[in-house]
Every structure is written in C-alpha cells, then in structure tokens.
Design an enzyme around this catalytic site. Structure first.
Site, PDB file in Angstrom:
ATOM      1  CB  CYS A 105      -3.873  -4.444  11.721  1.00 50.09           C
ATOM      2  SG  CYS A 105      -2.685  -3.411  10.855  1.00 50.09           S
ATOM      3  CG  HIS A 147      -5.766  -5.927   6.298  1.00 56.81           C
ATOM      4  ND1 HIS A 147      -6.555  -5.813   7.412  1.00 56.81           N
ATOM      5  CD2 HIS A 147      -4.519  -5.528   6.677  1.00 56.81           C
ATOM      6  CE1 HIS A 147      -5.812  -5.359   8.427  1.00 56.81           C
ATOM      7  NE2 HIS A 147      -4.575  -5.197   7.994  1.00 56.81           N
ATOM      8  CD  GLU A 148      -1.179  -6.372   4.678  1.00 53.91           C
ATOM      9  OE1 GLU A 148      -0.493  -5.333   4.813  1.00 53.91           O
ATOM     10  OE2 GLU A 148      -1.571  -7.036   5.654  1.00 53.91           O
ATOM     11  CG  HIS A 151      -1.818  -1.218   5.791  1.00 55.42           C
ATOM     12  ND1 HIS A 151      -1.879  -0.438   6.924  1.00 55.42           N
ATOM     13  CD2 HIS A 151      -2.024  -2.489   6.206  1.00 55.42           C
ATOM     14  CE1 HIS A 151      -2.112  -1.203   7.979  1.00 55.42           C
ATOM     15  NE2 HIS A 151      -2.215  -2.458   7.563  1.00 55.42           N
TER      16      HIS A 151
END
Length: 196
Positions: A105, A147-148, A151
């Site tokens: 990341c 993954h994004e 966030h």
C-alpha cells in the site's frame, strides 16, 4: 499536481468515507491530481483517504500487472487496459474461495504481506461522469478494487493480518507514521514533529 500520500497512522485512514454529489467542488481536477499522484508513486490504485479526504472515491489502473508472465494472455490483456474511477462505490457481493496475494500500500511503504480475499466481486459505483454501473470483476482486478474499497471503509490491509503478523510489523508501522522511512514519492506523516 502530485499530492502527498498520507502515511499509516493518520486518523483519516480509519474513517469511513462520505458519499459525494455530482457537484463536488473541482472533481475533475481532484481526479486528475489523484491519477498523477498514483502514477508518480507507481501505484495501481489510490483512494481519497490516502490523500487526506474522507470521501468515497478511489481509482484503479492495473496496467503494471499486465507484465506478469504467470498470468494468461487473456488476463494480461484485460489488466493492461483496465482503468476505472469509482465514486460512491458499494460492494454488493463477494464470492468464491478466499485466496492469498502479497499486497502492499502506498500509505504503508516497504510492508508487504499475504492477504486473503474472495476472488469475485459485484460492485455498484458511479464513474467520473456520474454514470451508474453495476459490474462483476474477478482475479487481480477484483483484488485491487477490494483493497481500494477497504480504504473508503476505513480499513487497511494490515487490519486483515493475524495478530502474530501484526506484532511482527509493529515497529515498521511505527517508523512509517514517524516518517522514519525512505520513499521516492511525496508523503505526509502523522507523527512527524511540526517544524517551526
């Protein structure tokens, strides 16, 4: 304009992002800056919290993965051309057997760990023109999106590690938040003493 990437430890990385409206101020400029920031840091994804904004916005460009010889030609071709902006995204479904992939990341430089995720997702989102889509993705593209997406939900990939793994990388994470790390892109560190 290249923006500083917010480092591990900044509270904005733990916030659940707020939805934005079509008239969000200077959205086109923000997107252009985010893409420039991501490419400058050689990332394949970047979420708004990583540049200090707690909004539901992230972008993905998987073209760097297209060089991977382990993948089928079909997968390489898809990754090479996959570039997408996700606004107000909502993952509707995650299916299949979880598989491990070594993730990193931009907010947590020099830390890479295996993370387990489901291989297929269905996601609803608006693109940069505020047109609504519902799409299903699998494989590496799904993984980058997950993954994004994490966030904008206030979740980091390190949150998904076992307590043993977390203990093993604890001092590394602490050094990152203090800025005790060499990175070749702009970063903003939460625990760095403010210079007078």
């Amino acid at each position: 304009m290249i923006l500083p990437v917010v480092a591990y430890g900044d509270p904005v990385l733990k916030k659940v992002g707020k939805e934005i409206a079509k008239d969000y101020p200077k959205l086109d400029e923000l997107l252009a800056n985010m893409y420039e920031t991501m490419y400058n840091a050689f990332g394949v994804g970047l979420a708004a919290p990583q540049i200090g904004l707690d909004i539901r916005l992230f972008l993905v460009d998987t073209s760097p993965f297209a060089e991977d010889d382990v993948l089928s030609e079909e997968e390489q071709a898809f990754l090479k051309d996959f570039k997408q902006t996700f606004i107000n995204a909502k993952i509707l479904e995650e299916t299949g057997d979880e598989w491990a992939f070594n993730e990193g990341c931009l907010s947590i430089p020099d830390v890479r760990e295996d993370v387990f995720r489901k291989p297929t997702i269905t996601i609803e989102f608006y693109d940069e023109n505020f047109e609504k889509h519902t799409r299903t993705y699998d494989g590496l593209v799904a993984r980058v999106i997950q993954h994004e997406y994490d966030h904008i939900e206030g979740v980091l990939f390190t949150d998904k590690l076992s307590s043993l793994k977390k203990r093993l990388i604890k001092s590394k994470l602490s050094n990152i938040s203090k800025g005790k790390i060499n990175v070749d892109y702009r970063m903003r560190f939460p625990s760095q003493k403010k210079k007078r």
